[in-house]
Scaffold this active site. Structure first.
Site, PDB file in Angstrom:
ATOM      1  CG  ASP A 186      -2.169   5.289   4.808  1.00 31.01           C
ATOM      2  OD1 ASP A 186      -2.602   4.390   4.071  1.00 31.01           O
ATOM      3  OD2 ASP A 186      -1.181   5.162   5.546  1.00 31.01           O
ATOM      4  CD  GLU A 187      -3.930   2.350   8.102  1.00 36.01           C
ATOM      5  OE1 GLU A 187      -4.916   1.602   7.855  1.00 36.01           O
ATOM      6  OE2 GLU A 187      -2.802   1.920   8.373  1.00 36.01           O
ATOM      7  NE  ARG A 240      -0.292  -5.605  11.160  1.00 38.76           N
ATOM      8  CZ  ARG A 240      -0.489  -5.029   9.996  1.00 38.76           C
ATOM      9  NH1 ARG A 240       0.364  -4.118   9.567  1.00 38.76           N
ATOM     10  NH2 ARG A 240      -1.493  -5.372   9.225  1.00 38.76           N
ATOM     11  CD  GLN A 264      -5.056  -4.033   7.617  1.00 41.26           C
ATOM     12  OE1 GLN A 264      -4.190  -3.620   8.366  1.00 41.26           O
ATOM     13  NE2 GLN A 264      -4.858  -4.191   6.319  1.00 41.26           N
ATOM     14  CE  LYS A 276      -1.404   0.963   3.875  1.00 42.63           C
ATOM     15  NZ  LYS A 276      -1.948   1.001   5.239  1.00 42.63           N
ATOM     16  CB  THR A 277       3.621   2.382   2.179  1.00 39.34           C
ATOM     17  OG1 THR A 277       2.898   1.984   3.330  1.00 39.34           O
ATOM     18  CG2 THR A 277       4.314   3.698   2.446  1.00 39.34           C
TER      19      THR A 277
END
Length: 834
Positions: free
Chosen positions: A281-282, A666, A312, A94-95
DNA sequence: AGAGAGACCATTTTT
DNA sequence: TGGTCTCTCT
């Protein structure tokens, strides 16, 4: 107004500031002033823009922004104008997509200054900024958190909402104190209406864009329950208190900006134009206020990219709206949707488990999660007898993996649902001499001495800051007690002047003692002398504060450990200020530094380079990755948390499932879930029930209990691993021992709490460990020798003669923080460390 | 004003 | 369990 005011308003010409100020004073409706200010602002921006273009910022040499991308990633990166929704599973790059797209936009001629990237945490912003700079060196892309971005806008347009640009940002405890005071002023008993809950409700309302006026009007119309009646009174009064203090709380930052944008179309239009490309983001964690802000910036230029993953979403309890992500496609009908489903982070085993777990959520869009990575080792569910075994088992595994596979400490994370669970793990890690860090960055700023020093700084920046005034005025003690302060405050209210102004005229305050009046005047003078322009930097100003206020004087010659510690902490704060000065350069201001301090979060303190194991909550783990992850306490009541079980709709349970999903994903290589047979929580020991989620995730079970797991744990759909636990254990120990031999001996000094907690559970904390002649340490008085031990019924009194000032003091052994010093590796230490 | 004792309370996650 | 707040004693 002092220079701080001017520097804070640097974004606007003096003329505009002056105009704003007069109009604000004349209470003119702000609408008529805005277009003007905004236009000037835009003109400035255009000028800066031309300068930038002359500097020719572009994609770095040899950088190919389309390299190494999957077709889906490339599709997102190549997206030009128009709304874009990127549904990105965990570890799907994503980043990378966001940063590459930014670079690509610049490559195509979009001005970096018209790109705004918004994240939730400072850390995420930092990562994104540095990655963008790797691709496009020196690009002035604005990467910021929601709160920082809002704080910046609010500084510029503070007058419009009735604030001044040098407003203070209150932290949680300031906020609670303020609400408590407001409750008392309104004759509500804070004991009955807990300030905490009132604050929580107000926060909720603010997140939902319900203003104080709207809410009290609603109440007048008869809507709402009893509890809300109180809030309907307190909320507006609290807002008035804030305005009079020229202060905002966290939620205000967003609420003020949201209303700024919706009530001033011209300003909204200008900013929309200014930020042509907005990347969020998010996105699944945005609340109504945040949604309003970004939507407002994407009307004429709907080049908005929302990146997120509904699976998430873990902040619904805080007002985050998953609907926002669904609404996105409705709000922006011609929106382009890209799904990133391939996971590049984790092994197949980890991805499979996480995927199976999340598949149990019903209120969910079906989404695959796939990976081409190595199969990897099974996800293990390890069962221990109790929490201390669990902690020891985790420490042992860390040692083993670190030794066998040369995994650096920084690649391990231990995550848990509630902070309270970290304690035993910390002890185990310390015992094993494994370096660790707990994600608790805010804790530093929670210390009294830090808040005290900052209170002076706040007053220097914003003389109306009542919270800071209350904190600083009698710290260190100046004989300005409660009564004097109340008299001063009452008179100030009557005269309609600020508290600091009242101090200056303290002689006029009725019934105030001569001494108090002199004290108040001296205090005002002290604050008045603080001037950033004269000091030159925030660091220097802070040094001056610590010197002149007398804060440091009290500590410097003190034998107390805690005082020395305080001194050290304040010095650390000064270091932080100097770092800020350096980073901010000419832009530095008191407001800027205070803002940075106020908006810090726990996860910001996580230092990847620290070379230590990271302990953190599941929530703060979001967005991070580690080679090895332990999720501890995977038990019913913890994950899912008991509160979520009360919700009959099952919505909260699903959020808990997502939370575990976030935690599991994670991990890159190894993932362990742990649980215990009994757990002591809040002083109560109960048999634990394995979490429903452990069966859903289909993991391998490993038994590390002494007597074997009880039936309760062996469930029908069990995925037994024919494990050779015993031989594995022996290997563990061998490796562990080899590794342990390399590290220094365990510390001889432990705190009293550790001595008490670390002992055998059966052995009641015994006061018998104290004997006459024994060398002991008291955190307050330093080292001393026991001169007498006497037992009166069940308690033990210990009399100690301290080295410093020849002080003699008696303590109740069971209650005091007294600790033996220099315990050899003999009986006592063994009892402690087992 | 400061220190200690004891009551009381809460106890999810965060910018 | 422990952390915080209040009360009481010096």
């Amino acid at each position: 107004m002092p220079s701080a005011w001017e520097s804070a308003a640097a974004g606007l010409s003096n003329h505009v500031v002056a105009e704003m100020r007069t109009r604000a004073r004349r209470m003119e409706p702000p609408g008529c002033l805005l277009p003007d200010a905004a236009r000037r602002y835009t003109r400035q921006y255009v000028r800066r823009e031309r300068r930038t273009q002359r500097n020719r910022i572009g994609v770095g040499e040899g950088v190919n922004v389309l390299e190494d991308l999957t077709p889906a990633q490339r599709e997102a990166v190549e997206h030009g104008e128009g709304p874009l929704l990127v549904l990105a599973g965990p570890g799907s790059g994503k980043t990378r997509v966001v940063t590459r797209r930014i670079a690509r936009l610049i490559e195509r001629g979009v001005s970096p200054r018209s790109i705004l990237a918004i994240t939730f945490t400072n850390k995420a912003a930092e990562t994104m900024r540095s990655r963008v700079h790797q691709l496009v060196p020196g690009a002035p892309v604005w990467v910021s958190t929601f709160h920082r971005f809002s704080a910046m806008l609010l500084r510029r347009y503070a007058e419009v909402v009735g604030l001044r640009p040098n407003y203070s940002i209150l932290d949680d405890s300031d906020q609670r104190r303020a609400i408590k005071q407001v409750l008392q002023d309104l004759d509500y008993d804070p004991a009955h209406y807990s300030p905490d809950r009132v604050a929580g409700r107000i926060g909720q309302l603010k997140g939902d864009l319900v203003t104080a006026d709207q809410f009290s009007r609603q109440y007048e119309e008869g809507i709402g329950n009893n509890w809300d009646q109180v809030v309907a009174h307190v909320y507006p009064a609290y807002q008035r208190w804030l305005l009079e203090s020229n202060a905002v709380d966290f939620d205000d930052l967003l609420l003020h900006v949201a209303s700024l944008l919706s009530e001033h179309p011209e300003l909204r239009r200008q900013l929309d134009h200014r930020y042509q490309f907005v990347l969020v983001d998010e996105y699944q964690d945005t609340n109504a206020a945040q949604y309003r802000i970004i939507a407002a910036l994407s009307q004429e230029h709907p080049n908005i990219q929302a990146t997120g993953d509904p699976d998430q979403s873990i902040y619904a309890w805080r007002g985050a709206r998953i609907e926002n992500i669904l609404r996105f496609e409705r709000e922006f009908p011609d929106c382009h949707v890209v799904k990133l489903e391939q996971n590049f982070r984790s092994t197949q085993a980890i991805v499979r488990s996480a995927d199976r777990l999340i598949a149990h959520n019903r209120q969910r869009k079906a989404k695959r999660l796939v990976t081409d990575n190595a199969p990897g080792e099974d996800v293990e569910l390890v069962c221990f007898d109790d929490a201390s075994q669990e902690a020891a088992g985790i420490a042992r595994r860390i040692h083993q993996l670190a030794g066998e596979q040369a995994i650096p400490w920084s690649e391990f994370a231990i995550v848990y649902r509630v902070n309270a669970l970290s304690r035993q793990v910390e002890m185990a890690l310390r015992r094993e001499r494994i370096p660790y860090q707990v994600a608790a960055g805010a804790a530093f700023y929670d210390r009294a001495e830090i808040k005290d020093a900052l209170a002076y700084l706040r007053l220097a920046a914003n003389p109306f800051d009542r919270a800071a005034f209350a904190r600083a005025v009698n710290t260190p003690l100046r004989g300005l007690g409660e009564t004097s302060q109340r008299r001063l405050a009452q008179w100030a209210d009557l005269e309609r002047i600020g508290l600091l102004d009242a101090c200056r005229r303290a002689g006029d305050v009725p019934k105030l003692s001569k001494n108090a009046a002199r004290g108040f005047r001296a205090f005002a003078e002290l604050i008045g002398r603080l001037d950033i322009a004269k000091s030159g930097s925030v660091g220097d100003l802070l040094t001056e504060i610590v010197d002149r206020s007398g804060l440091a004087a009290a500590w410097i010659h003190s034998p107390r450990e805690e005082d020395q510690q305080r001194l050290g902490n304040v010095q650390e704060l000064i270091t932080a200020a100097r770092q800020y000065d350096e980073a901010a350069g000419d832009e530095r201001s008191i407001d800027g530094f205070l803002e940075q301090c106020a908006l810090i979060s726990d996860s910001d303190s996580v230092d990847d380079a620290a070379g230590s194991v990271t302990l953190m909550t599941l929530h703060s783990a979001k967005g991070l990755e580690f080679r090895v992850v332990f999720v501890l306490g995977v038990e019913e009541g913890l994950i899912p948390h008991e509160r979520s079980l009360r919700d009959v709709s099952g919505f909260e349970l699903e959020e808990e499932r997502r939370l575990l999903f976030v935690g599991m994903t994670r991990a890159k290589e190894r993932l362990f879930l742990t649980q215990t047979r009994i757990r002591t929580f809040r002083g109560r020991t109960l048999a634990s029930i394995p979490s429903l989620f452990t069966t859903e995730a289909e993991v391998s079970r490993v038994d590390e209990t002494a007597l074997g797991v009880p039936d309760l744990y062996v469930q029908a759909r069990d995925f037994e691993r024919t494990s050779d636990d015993e031989s594995a254990d022996k290997k563990d120990d061998a490796v562990g021992a080899a590794k342990r031999a390399d590290v220094p001996e365990r510390p001889l000094l432990m705190t009293g709490a550790e001595l008490l907690n670390g002992g055998k559970p059966s052995a009641a904390p015994n006061a018998n460990r104290f004997d006459e002649g024994m060398l002991v340490r008291h955190p307050r008085y330093g080292l001393g020798t026991i001169v007498e031990v006497s037992r009166v019924s069940s308690r033990t009194n210990v009399t100690v003669r301290f080295a410093h000032e020849d002080r003699v003091q008696t303590f109740v052994a069971e209650k005091s923080p007294l600790q033996p010093v220099g315990v050899k590796n003999g009986a006592a230490a063994d009892a402690v460390c087992e």
